[in-house]
Design a protein around this motif. Structure first.
Motif, PDB file in Angstrom:
ATOM      1  N   THR A  84       0.803  -1.226   0.000  1.00 16.95           N
ATOM      2  CA  THR A  84       0.000   0.000   0.000  1.00 16.95           C
ATOM      3  C   THR A  84       0.837   1.277   0.000  1.00 16.95           C
ATOM      4  O   THR A  84       0.276   2.375   0.016  1.00 16.95           O
ATOM      5  CB  THR A  84      -0.957   0.022   1.218  1.00 16.95           C
ATOM      6  N   ASN A  85       2.166   1.146  -0.004  1.00 19.43           N
ATOM      7  CA  ASN A  85       2.993   2.359  -0.064  1.00 19.43           C
ATOM      8  C   ASN A  85       3.964   2.342  -1.246  1.00 19.43           C
ATOM      9  O   ASN A  85       4.921   3.113  -1.290  1.00 19.43           O
ATOM     10  CB  ASN A  85       3.742   2.573   1.253  1.00 19.43           C
ATOM     11  N   TYR A  90       5.005  -6.025   1.210  1.00 18.51           N
ATOM     12  CA  TYR A  90       4.174  -5.736   2.374  1.00 18.51           C
ATOM     13  C   TYR A  90       5.047  -5.753   3.617  1.00 18.51           C
ATOM     14  O   TYR A  90       5.777  -6.708   3.871  1.00 18.51           O
ATOM     15  CB  TYR A  90       3.041  -6.747   2.549  1.00 18.51           C
ATOM     16  N   ASP A  94       2.761  -0.895   5.971  1.00 17.65           N
ATOM     17  CA  ASP A  94       1.569  -0.885   5.125  1.00 17.65           C
ATOM     18  C   ASP A  94       0.330  -1.062   5.995  1.00 17.65           C
ATOM     19  O   ASP A  94       0.384  -1.647   7.078  1.00 17.65           O
ATOM     20  CB  ASP A  94       1.632  -2.021   4.103  1.00 17.65           C
ATOM     21  N   CYS A  96      -2.903  -2.970   6.471  1.00 21.37           N
ATOM     22  CA  CYS A  96      -3.626  -4.158   6.007  1.00 21.37           C
ATOM     23  C   CYS A  96      -5.030  -4.251   6.589  1.00 21.37           C
ATOM     24  O   CYS A  96      -5.700  -5.270   6.447  1.00 21.37           O
ATOM     25  CB  CYS A  96      -2.832  -5.423   6.335  1.00 21.37           C
ATOM     26  N   GLY A 105      -4.291  -2.892  -2.966  1.00 24.87           N
ATOM     27  CA  GLY A 105      -3.057  -2.131  -3.151  1.00 24.87           C
ATOM     28  C   GLY A 105      -2.331  -2.698  -4.354  1.00 24.87           C
ATOM     29  O   GLY A 105      -2.898  -3.467  -5.134  1.00 24.87           O
ATOM     30  N   TRP A 126      -2.105  -4.507  -9.745  1.00 25.27           N
ATOM     31  CA  TRP A 126      -2.753  -4.248  -8.463  1.00 25.27           C
ATOM     32  C   TRP A 126      -3.362  -5.550  -7.954  1.00 25.27           C
ATOM     33  O   TRP A 126      -3.488  -6.532  -8.705  1.00 25.27           O
ATOM     34  CB  TRP A 126      -3.812  -3.148  -8.605  1.00 25.27           C
TER      35      TRP A 126
END
Length: 361
Positions: A84-85, A90, A94, A96, A105, A126
């Motif tokens: 997600t960054n 992960y 991030d 979750c 993400g 994605w």
């Protein structure tokens, strides 16, 4: 002499003209054959996207199948949380989400041991994972009876995956394509285009709201690609994809047999009168609520710990138990006052609650 000189000049001119015509013809030939039609180009892009989607799916299945080895003390089957960054993996940095909440993400390609896979339009993939299957903030119970939380459909509403609870994908991988419909994507400076602040809506047109319930994913068709409203392609991962390889592992059989033996050993410490009663669905009881008087409660209170406790909590819904009115012979052993059975995989027409045992087990 003058006449001979004029002839040589005319020959050189004709030779130069002929060479020029050959060059022009070659340019025209190669130019014509190097021009690709939009349809042909789109087909190549879609083929490239399909190839990397398949590669990502295989990596996710492999990650889940070997999760037990890469995470000592854990059970096999969990899927990674998304990146997600936009750093390719992960990590605790991030987000979750909470337990049972699905998350989206970028595909965590570093976590999966992959290069930064790009679709036919040059965008990184994605990925959305069900809250019940993710490897952080884990669900209370996760096994082959756990339904996914995605329903994949076409723009016209035709369901491609997830028509029944057990057919719902545990994860969906996306080829997002080029920006359309006013989407604004930052360039970024990492391996994948974009930044950590990018919202999923800048890449995905057909992803519904995420939560603890089901999320509808609408993938593109020829019409939406043509009118620029949706160009998402997707491939999904089902429970069968994840637990098929796990079921074939020799240590899975060992774990099941150990669970049966451990529970039976505990029951054998009880007198026939002290054995728990048979429940209406012949299950062992809720391993999370640990209902008083249930076999699950008695067994968990016996001191079972670590991996064995974790395996029981996640797989005990597959156990069937019955207390008998009089002793019988089971597996060649006489004087048995109760029977304990591992039901195994459900049949296609059966439906099970992953926590509460089903009478169809």
């Amino acid at each position: 002499m003058k006449h001979a000189s004029q002839q040589r000049t005319r020959h050189r001119q004709r030779g130069a003209s002929l060479l020029l015509m050959v060059i022009i013809a070659a340019l025209i030939f190669f130019g014509l054959f190097s021009i690709r039609s939009p349809v042909s180009l789109r087909t190549d892009q879609e083929s490239a996207s399909a190839a990397v989607l398949a590669q990502a799916k295989a990596a996710l299945i492999g990650y889940a199948a070997t999760y037990k080895e890469t995470h000592p003390g854990e059970l096999a089957g969990y899927l990674p949380c998304p990146d997600t960054n936009n750093d390719g993996e992960y990590t605790p940095a991030d987000n979750c989400g909470l337990k049972d909440v699905s998350v989206v993400g970028r595909l965590p390609w570093k976590t999966l041991g992959l290069p930064p896979l790009r679709d036919g339009d040059g965008e990184c993939l994605w990925y959305a994972v069900s809250g019940r299957a993710k490897n952080d903030n884990k669900a209370d119970v996760y096994n082959w009876d756990t339904p996914g939380q995605f329903i994949v459909q076409t723009p016209s509403g035709q369901v491609l995956a997830g028509a029944t609870p057990h057919a719902r994908p545990l994860a969906v991988i996306f080829s997002v394509g080029r920006p359309i419909n006013g989407q604004n994507r930052s360039a970024g400076g990492g391996e994948c285009p974009g930044s950590a602040a990018d919202a999923a809506a800048a890449y995905l047109e057909g992803l519904g709201a995420l939560g603890t319930g089901n999320t509808t994913v609408t993938v593109a068709d020829a019409v939406t690609r043509g009118n620029g409203t949706n160009n998402d392609s997707a491939l999904w991962v089902t429970s069968a994809d994840i637990f098929g390889p796990i079921r074939k592992r020799s240590d899975f059989k060992t774990d099941v047999e150990a669970m049966l033996n451990n529970v039976a050993t505990h029951l054998n410490t009880l007198t026939p009168l002290a054995l728990p009663a048979t429940s209406t669905n012949k299950g062992v009881g809720d391993p999370i609520a640990e209902t008083a008087g249930s076999l699950a409660k008695l067994y968990l209170d016996s001191g079972v710990a670590g991996y064995n406790r974790n395996f029981f909590k996640n797989w005990s819904n597959n156990l069937l138990y019955a207390k008998l009115g009089s002793p019988v012979k089971v597996n060649g052993e006489s004087g048995c006052y109760a029977v304990l059975v591992f039901g195994g995989e459900r049949l296609p027409a059966q439906s099970r609650d992953p926590v509460a045992p089903s009478t169809e087990a």
